[in-house]
Design an enzyme around this catalytic site. Structure first.
Site, PDB file in Angstrom:
ATOM      1  N   LYS A   1      -3.812  -2.599  -4.390  1.00 50.73           N
ATOM      2  CA  LYS A   1      -4.567  -2.181  -3.202  1.00 50.73           C
ATOM      3  C   LYS A   1      -3.627  -1.614  -2.135  1.00 50.73           C
ATOM      4  O   LYS A   1      -3.949  -0.635  -1.465  1.00 50.73           O
ATOM      5  CB  LYS A   1      -5.371  -3.363  -2.638  1.00 50.73           C
ATOM      6  CG  LYS A   1      -6.091  -3.064  -1.316  1.00 50.73           C
ATOM      7  CD  LYS A   1      -7.069  -1.917  -1.477  1.00 50.73           C
ATOM      8  CE  LYS A   1      -7.982  -1.618  -0.318  1.00 50.73           C
ATOM      9  NZ  LYS A   1      -7.513  -1.584   1.023  1.00 50.73           N
TER      10      LYS A   1
ATOM     11  N   SER B   1     -11.705  -2.028  -1.604  1.00 50.30           N
ATOM     12  CA  SER B   1     -11.647  -0.773  -0.860  1.00 50.30           C
ATOM     13  C   SER B   1     -13.021  -0.126  -0.743  1.00 50.30           C
ATOM     14  O   SER B   1     -13.842  -0.222  -1.648  1.00 50.30           O
ATOM     15  CB  SER B   1     -10.706   0.218  -1.558  1.00 50.30           C
ATOM     16  OG  SER B   1     -10.762   1.457  -0.886  1.00 50.30           O
TER      17      SER B   1
ATOM     18  N   VAL C   1     -11.059 -12.527   6.120  1.00 48.82           N
ATOM     19  CA  VAL C   1     -10.549 -12.578   7.494  1.00 48.82           C
ATOM     20  C   VAL C   1      -9.266 -11.758   7.564  1.00 48.82           C
ATOM     21  O   VAL C   1      -8.799 -11.233   6.557  1.00 48.82           O
ATOM     22  CB  VAL C   1     -10.303 -14.043   7.969  1.00 48.82           C
ATOM     23  CG1 VAL C   1     -11.563 -14.876   7.837  1.00 48.82           C
ATOM     24  CG2 VAL C   1      -9.160 -14.698   7.217  1.00 48.82           C
TER      25      VAL C   1
ATOM     26  N   GLU D   1      -3.755   6.757   0.065  1.00 51.37           N
ATOM     27  CA  GLU D   1      -4.754   7.159   1.077  1.00 51.37           C
ATOM     28  C   GLU D   1      -4.057   7.809   2.290  1.00 51.37           C
ATOM     29  O   GLU D   1      -4.507   8.840   2.792  1.00 51.37           O
ATOM     30  CB  GLU D   1      -5.512   5.886   1.484  1.00 51.37           C
ATOM     31  CG  GLU D   1      -6.497   5.993   2.630  1.00 51.37           C
ATOM     32  CD  GLU D   1      -7.059   4.602   2.981  1.00 51.37           C
ATOM     33  OE1 GLU D   1      -7.610   3.933   2.088  1.00 51.37           O
ATOM     34  OE2 GLU D   1      -6.947   4.192   4.149  1.00 51.37           O
TER      35      GLU D   1
ATOM     36  N   ARG E   1      31.685   8.603  -2.105  1.00 56.07           N
ATOM     37  CA  ARG E   1      31.667   7.134  -2.103  1.00 56.07           C
ATOM     38  C   ARG E   1      32.957   6.586  -2.710  1.00 56.07           C
ATOM     39  O   ARG E   1      33.526   5.606  -2.257  1.00 56.07           O
ATOM     40  CB  ARG E   1      30.457   6.608  -2.891  1.00 56.07           C
ATOM     41  CG  ARG E   1      29.125   6.895  -2.230  1.00 56.07           C
ATOM     42  CD  ARG E   1      27.965   6.418  -3.093  1.00 56.07           C
ATOM     43  NE  ARG E   1      27.906   4.972  -3.186  1.00 56.07           N
ATOM     44  CZ  ARG E   1      28.102   4.260  -4.288  1.00 56.07           C
ATOM     45  NH1 ARG E   1      28.370   4.874  -5.423  1.00 56.07           N
ATOM     46  NH2 ARG E   1      28.016   2.956  -4.269  1.00 56.07           N
TER      47      ARG E   1
ATOM     48  N   HIS F   1      -2.845   1.782  -3.220  1.00 54.59           N
ATOM     49  CA  HIS F   1      -4.045   2.588  -2.993  1.00 54.59           C
ATOM     50  C   HIS F   1      -4.039   3.095  -1.547  1.00 54.59           C
ATOM     51  O   HIS F   1      -4.267   4.274  -1.274  1.00 54.59           O
ATOM     52  CB  HIS F   1      -5.305   1.753  -3.253  1.00 54.59           C
ATOM     53  CG  HIS F   1      -6.564   2.328  -2.661  1.00 54.59           C
ATOM     54  ND1 HIS F   1      -6.855   2.243  -1.313  1.00 54.59           N
ATOM     55  CD2 HIS F   1      -7.587   3.023  -3.206  1.00 54.59           C
ATOM     56  CE1 HIS F   1      -7.999   2.854  -1.062  1.00 54.59           C
ATOM     57  NE2 HIS F   1      -8.468   3.333  -2.203  1.00 54.59           N
ATOM     58  N   ASN F   2      -3.759   2.187  -0.626  1.00 56.17           N
ATOM     59  CA  ASN F   2      -3.756   2.574   0.786  1.00 56.17           C
ATOM     60  C   ASN F   2      -2.648   3.569   1.107  1.00 56.17           C
ATOM     61  O   ASN F   2      -2.847   4.487   1.909  1.00 56.17           O
ATOM     62  CB  ASN F   2      -3.603   1.331   1.673  1.00 56.17           C
ATOM     63  CG  ASN F   2      -4.900   0.577   1.831  1.00 56.17           C
ATOM     64  OD1 ASN F   2      -5.789   0.690   0.985  1.00 56.17           O
ATOM     65  ND2 ASN F   2      -5.040  -0.197   2.878  1.00 56.17           N
TER      66      ASN F   2
HETATM   67  C1  6PG Z   1      -9.994   0.820   2.184  1.00 57.34           C
HETATM   68  C2  6PG Z   1      -9.150   1.175   3.350  1.00 57.34           C
HETATM   69  C3  6PG Z   1      -9.059   0.037   4.274  1.00 57.34           C
HETATM   70  C4  6PG Z   1      -8.543   0.551   5.540  1.00 57.34           C
HETATM   71  C5  6PG Z   1      -7.239   0.239   5.958  1.00 57.34           C
HETATM   72  C6  6PG Z   1      -6.512   1.413   6.517  1.00 57.34           C
HETATM   73  O1  6PG Z   1      -9.464   0.932   1.103  1.00 57.34           O
HETATM   74  O2  6PG Z   1     -11.144   0.463   2.388  1.00 57.34           O
HETATM   75  O3  6PG Z   1      -7.857   1.515   2.958  1.00 57.34           O
HETATM   76  O4  6PG Z   1      -8.309  -0.963   3.688  1.00 57.34           O
HETATM   77  O5  6PG Z   1      -9.265   1.388   6.281  1.00 57.34           O
HETATM   78  O6  6PG Z   1      -7.457  -0.768   6.881  1.00 57.34           O
HETATM   79  O7  6PG Z   1      -5.711   0.973   7.461  1.00 57.34           O
HETATM   80  P1  6PG Z   1      -4.794   1.760   8.439  1.00 57.34           P
HETATM   81  O8  6PG Z   1      -5.060   3.220   8.332  1.00 57.34           O
HETATM   82  O9  6PG Z   1      -5.220   1.236   9.769  1.00 57.34           O
HETATM   83  O10 6PG Z   1      -3.436   1.344   8.075  1.00 57.34           O
END
Ligand code: 6PG
Length: 485
Positions: free
Chosen positions: A186, A130, A76, A193, A454, A189-190
């Site tokens: 994860k 993912s 969820v 991405e 500083r 990972h994102n």
């Molecule tokens: C994955 C993706 C997945 C996703 C995210 C991206 O690994 O399958 O990363 O987790 O598409 O929800 O989210 P946003 O681009 O909306 O931040």
């Protein structure tokens, strides 16, 4: 009495229902539950024949339908909805039962939830998954955290439903580390991405603005790139996207899509966490902010009205070495920036592992990212090899293979960054990655001046290059001098 389920899945939105179907197709008997029963019924109607499902209407029925010790996977929304489900499950489950959170939860929430679950004798696994809808159904990359004992129980099942790498058919699932490690990895990972998508978009932007190429023409260039070191899922889908025409207008769909990128949070979480730990991930941060900038509608409108578009890219800019070689420059700039993004991202994982005491094998992480996940790419094999050569490698960029690749790309990269900059085209990740590359190897950064500033206004002290110790300069006294503190 009907046979009990091996596992249960809560949340029948696309990811949850597809994961449940994946489990059922792999011969697990799966109990399914959704807040609105209608969705569960739809899954049964559309896919009930694919395997053994037990549709359930209430939490009680769901928990009762699981064989003991129970295993429930929550699919969820992250945040409050996940907490609600965990609370309900914990009330009904018994010591020894296992809860898996397969959403994009914040790792610190996972650490908290694991502690609470443990106090009730429950196992809790925060598990990064993912691969989007298609991955959930046909084999995602799976990044489970939690205890080794929990992995012993659930690992074989997760490995079975995960993607398998084409190179060696190995499952794209490994025990990442204790408590929040899976969700941390994860999250990063994102973030990678985000950077990967941004560098592809920057290449696309340069090609359309400098060479005035159409979406279809750029698709052919990317298709060609997809056969080399850049070969990846994200390049592959970009080719498909750029070739796709809108049914109504017959124009390339991409040309009709509003340029305001959204985000759900994992990218900015990574930037926040990295900033707190003092890990410089400037390229990744630029990728996150590029999305924020694109969605800053009011500011963009004002800037467009007041500043107009850059002069340079309205006219045909001169390409010193011709079009073919410019395209190669862009390819190399993309590749080098991508290497920097991975180097930065893996650096965050390394720092996180150190801070939270996780035993994370970066070589294995790169290995399970080879298939199933969104950033899957052939070059991840090289990343694994780099960490096999040196498991404690502090900077991927400094691995001989990657350094060689970046050195080769350097002249191309510099040409693209200066060309785009002169043409007024924003290339936040290309340029910040190059800047990172130049800074990280610079033996004399200008931060000596920052340290003295500083010290000047705040007596914050500094260290010297010519002798050990900590010093302060008495800047405002009549006899200005250096003192050791
Ligand atoms: C994955 C993706 C997945 C996703 C995210 C991206 O690994 O399958 O990363 O987790 O598409 O929800 O989210 P946003 O681009 O909306 O931040």
């Amino acid at each position: 009495m009907t046979q009990l389920a091996d596992v249960g899945v809560i949340g029948m939105a696309t990811m949850g229902s597809n994961l449940a179907r994946n489990l059922a197709r792999n011969d697990y008997k799966v109990a399914i539950y959704n807040r609105e029963y209608a969705k569960t019924q739809t899954v049964m109607k559309d896919h009930g024949e694919e395997g053994a499902f037990i549709p359930t209407k209430t939490f009680e029925e769901f928990v009762d339908s699981l064989s003991k010790p129970r295993c429930a996977i929550i699919m969820v929304k992250a945040g409050a909805p996940t907490d609600e489900v965990i609370t309900k499950l914990s009330e009904l489950m018994e010591p020894g039962d296992l809860i898996v959170d397969g959403g994009n939860s914040l790792f610190s929430d996972t650490i908290r939830r694991e502690k609470t679950a443990a106090s009730k004798g429950l196992e809790f696994v925060g598990c990064g998954i993912s691969g989007g809808e298609e991955g959930a159904l046909n084999g995602p990359a799976i990044m489970p955290g939690g205890s080794i004992e929990a992995y012993k129980r659930i690992g074989p099942m997760l490995e079975k439903i995960s993607a398998k790498a084409v190179e060696d058919n190995e499952p794209c699932c490994t025990h990442v580390g204790a408590n929040g490690a899976g969700h941390f990895v994860k999250m990063v990972h994102n973030a990678i991405e985000y950077a990967d998508m941004q560098v592809i978009s920057e290449a696309y932007d340069i090609l359309r603005k400098c060479l005035h190429l159409s979406a279809l023409e750029i698709a052919e260039i990317f298709a060609d790139w997809n056969s080399g070191v850049l070969s990846s899922y994200l390049i592959e889908i970009t080719v498909d996207i750029l070739r796709h025409r809108d049914l109504e207008t017959q124009k390339p769909l991409v040309d009709l899509v509003l340029d305001q990128a959204q985000q759900k949070g994992t990218g900015s979480w990574t930037v926040q966490v990295a900033a707190e730990m003092g890990v410089p991930i400037s390229g990744i941060a630029e990728a996150v902010f590029a999305r924020s900038l694109s969605s800053s509608v009011t500011q963009r409108e004002l800037a467009q009205t007041k500043l107009g578009i850059p002069d340079a890219y309205q006219s045909d800019s001169e390409l010193v070495n011709g079009i073919e070689s410019f395209i190669e420059d862009v390819r190399q700039a993309l590749y080098a920036s991508k290497i920097v993004a991975y180097s930065q991202g893996l650096g965050v994982i390394q720092a996180g592992a150190h801070k939270y005491n996780w035993d994370i094998d970066l070589g294995n992480i790169a290995k399970i990212w080879r298939a199933g996940c969104i950033i899957r790419a052939s070059f991840l094999d090289q990343v694994t090899q780099a960490y096999r050569r040196n498991p404690d490698l502090p900077l991927l960029l400094a691995d001989d293979y990657f350094l060689g690749q970046v050195q080769k790309a350097q002249p191309h990269w510099r040409r693209v960054v200066s060309f785009a900059t002169n043409a007024g085209i924003s290339i936040p990740v290309f340029s910040s990655s190059l800047s990172y590359f130049d800074a990280i190897r610079d033996p004399q950064l200008p931060t000596n001046l920052i340290q003295t500033q500083r010290d000047y206004f705040g007596a914050h002290t500094y260290q010297r290059t010519d002798k050990p110790g900590v010093f302060h300069t008495l800047w405002s006294t009549a006899d200005r001098r250096e003192v050791e503190v």
